[in-house]
Scaffold this motif. Structure first.
Motif, PDB file in Angstrom:
ATOM      1  N   LEU A  65       3.295  -1.551  -7.662  1.00  0.00           N
ATOM      2  CA  LEU A  65       2.334  -2.035  -8.650  1.00  0.00           C
ATOM      3  C   LEU A  65       2.168  -1.049  -9.798  1.00  0.00           C
ATOM      4  CD1 LEU A  65      -0.419  -3.513  -6.296  1.00  0.00           C
ATOM      5  CD2 LEU A  65       1.491  -4.694  -7.397  1.00  0.00           C
ATOM      6  N   ARG A  66       2.346   0.222  -9.507  1.00  0.00           N
ATOM      7  CA  ARG A  66       2.189   1.240 -10.545  1.00  0.00           C
ATOM      8  C   ARG A  66       3.326   1.226 -11.565  1.00  0.00           C
ATOM      9  NH1 ARG A  66      -0.342   6.257  -6.973  1.00  0.00           N
ATOM     10  NH2 ARG A  66      -2.437   6.096  -7.878  1.00  0.00           N
ATOM     11  N   LYS A  67       4.377   0.500 -11.266  1.00  0.00           N
ATOM     12  CA  LYS A  67       5.460   0.363 -12.228  1.00  0.00           C
ATOM     13  C   LYS A  67       5.114  -0.637 -13.326  1.00  0.00           C
ATOM     14  CE  LYS A  67       9.074   1.548  -8.878  1.00  0.00           C
ATOM     15  NZ  LYS A  67      10.255   1.078  -8.115  1.00  0.00           N
ATOM     16  N   GLU A  68       4.029  -1.392 -13.111  1.00  0.00           N
ATOM     17  CA  GLU A  68       3.606  -2.388 -14.092  1.00  0.00           C
ATOM     18  C   GLU A  68       2.711  -1.728 -15.143  1.00  0.00           C
ATOM     19  OE1 GLU A  68       1.643  -5.474 -11.977  1.00  0.00           O
ATOM     20  OE2 GLU A  68       3.397  -5.955 -10.724  1.00  0.00           O
ATOM     21  N   PHE A 124      -4.410   1.426 -11.158  1.00  0.00           N
ATOM     22  CA  PHE A 124      -4.336   2.702 -10.448  1.00  0.00           C
ATOM     23  C   PHE A 124      -3.966   3.869 -11.351  1.00  0.00           C
ATOM     24  CE2 PHE A 124      -3.491  -0.603  -7.250  1.00  0.00           C
ATOM     25  CZ  PHE A 124      -4.576  -0.361  -6.424  1.00  0.00           C
ATOM     26  N   ASP A 125      -3.373   3.591 -12.492  1.00  0.00           N
ATOM     27  CA  ASP A 125      -3.033   4.644 -13.437  1.00  0.00           C
ATOM     28  C   ASP A 125      -3.944   4.637 -14.666  1.00  0.00           C
ATOM     29  OD1 ASP A 125      -0.952   5.744 -11.927  1.00  0.00           O
ATOM     30  OD2 ASP A 125       0.498   4.290 -12.700  1.00  0.00           O
ATOM     31  N   ASP A 126      -4.984   3.830 -14.604  1.00  0.00           N
ATOM     32  CA  ASP A 126      -5.958   3.787 -15.693  1.00  0.00           C
ATOM     33  C   ASP A 126      -6.840   5.034 -15.597  1.00  0.00           C
ATOM     34  OD1 ASP A 126      -8.136   3.315 -17.391  1.00  0.00           O
ATOM     35  OD2 ASP A 126      -8.123   1.157 -17.002  1.00  0.00           O
ATOM     36  N   VAL A 142       0.834  -1.202   0.000  1.00  0.00           N
ATOM     37  CA  VAL A 142       0.000   0.000   0.000  1.00  0.00           C
ATOM     38  C   VAL A 142       0.869   1.252   0.000  1.00  0.00           C
ATOM     39  CG1 VAL A 142      -1.792   1.299   1.218  1.00  0.00           C
ATOM     40  CG2 VAL A 142      -1.879  -1.210   1.180  1.00  0.00           C
ATOM     41  N   ILE A 143       1.894   1.284   0.864  1.00  0.00           N
ATOM     42  CA  ILE A 143       2.812   2.426   0.902  1.00  0.00           C
ATOM     43  C   ILE A 143       4.203   1.922   1.299  1.00  0.00           C
ATOM     44  CG2 ILE A 143       2.175   3.035   3.279  1.00  0.00           C
ATOM     45  CD1 ILE A 143       3.000   5.585   0.526  1.00  0.00           C
ATOM     46  N   PRO A 144       5.166   1.931   0.382  1.00  0.00           N
ATOM     47  CA  PRO A 144       6.509   1.411   0.668  1.00  0.00           C
ATOM     48  C   PRO A 144       7.191   2.142   1.821  1.00  0.00           C
ATOM     49  CG  PRO A 144       6.186   1.655  -1.691  1.00  0.00           C
ATOM     50  CD  PRO A 144       5.013   2.324  -1.027  1.00  0.00           C
ATOM     51  N   ALA A 145       8.140   1.450   2.448  1.00  0.00           N
ATOM     52  CA  ALA A 145       8.774   1.939   3.671  1.00  0.00           C
ATOM     53  C   ALA A 145       9.477   3.281   3.511  1.00  0.00           C
ATOM     54  CB  ALA A 145       9.768   0.895   4.189  1.00  0.00           C
ATOM     55  N   HIS A 146      10.021   3.561   2.328  1.00  0.00           N
ATOM     56  CA  HIS A 146      10.781   4.799   2.194  1.00  0.00           C
ATOM     57  C   HIS A 146       9.888   6.038   2.223  1.00  0.00           C
ATOM     58  CE1 HIS A 146       9.792   5.636  -2.085  1.00  0.00           C
ATOM     59  NE2 HIS A 146       9.775   4.330  -2.218  1.00  0.00           N
ATOM     60  N   TRP A 147       8.562   5.846   2.193  1.00  0.00           N
ATOM     61  CA  TRP A 147       7.635   6.961   2.323  1.00  0.00           C
ATOM     62  C   TRP A 147       7.303   7.265   3.783  1.00  0.00           C
ATOM     63  CZ3 TRP A 147       5.654  10.122  -1.496  1.00  0.00           C
ATOM     64  CH2 TRP A 147       5.924   9.739  -2.804  1.00  0.00           C
TER      65      TRP A 147
END
Length: 203
Positions: A46-49, A54-56, A24-29
């Motif tokens: 997931l948005r890198k895929e 989520f980017d639709d 949901v939110i990676p640790a570096h955030w």
């Protein structure tokens, strides 16, 4: 906290099971204590895929997320709820949630709706759209129902206290302020019965 009574709109047909808070939110955030801008980091991996939901553009600004079983498992980071809220998510629908995530979501004004898998599957179909165009979903917290324009109607359970707080937009501070008359009455009685505990006025 904003009041949550009804939510209407398209829903992200996510559906993935066992999504932990690191997804949901990676640790570096987690270096920030501000909620603003965390939506940019939500589901970052997931948005890198290519072609991720989520980017639709068809789902941009959707207030509802449909997820799979055991959503929000893993660490207890409240940033996960902050990130969803910053995305504009007001309701997450899934067959089950991590207890800690569900609590964090509630404290941040996000409703978690637990429905059977077959109901979730049906809502996924509606969110994806029969003809490829996403169809809206309606959630009514007062009646505890999820409905669609296709006459689907699903009821869900919610703790009465959480329902009261969400309907009234009451977080911990709001709950305290809601009792201000009782608190004031108690303090006035203490000042009358035990005046020695009242701080002396500063000259």
């Amino acid at each position: 906290m904003d009041k949550l009574t009804t939510v209407d709109g398209r829903a992200y047909p996510f559906g993935m099971k066992n999504v932990d808070t690191d997804i949901v939110i990676p640790a570096h955030w987690l270096k920030t204590i501000s909620r603003n801008g965390l939506g940019r980091g939500a589901f970052e991996v997931l948005r890198k895929e290519p072609g991720n939901v989520f980017d639709d553009p068809a789902y941009t600004g959707s207030p509802i997320l449909i997820a799979g079983d055991n959503f929000g498992c893993g660490s207890s980071r409240e940033h996960a709820a902050w990130a969803l809220g910053d995305m504009g998510i007001k309701v997450v629908i899934a067959p089950s949630f991590s207890d800690i995530f569900s609590g964090n979501a509630f404290k941040n004004g996000i409703l978690t709706v637990v429905l059977p898998q077959d109901a979730v599957d049906r809502l996924m179909e509606v969110a994806q759209g029969v003809n490829g165009t996403p169809d809206p979903i309606h959630i009514d917290l007062e009646s505890q129902t999820v409905t669609t324009q296709f006459q689907d109607r699903f009821t869900f359970e919610i703790d009465p206290f959480r329902k009261h707080c969400l309907l009234g937009g009451l977080d911990e501070i709001g709950l305290t302020l809601d009792q201000s008359d009782m608190i004031g009455g108690y303090e006035a009685k203490q000042a009358q019965d035990r005046p020695w505990i009242v701080p002396a006025a500063v000259a």
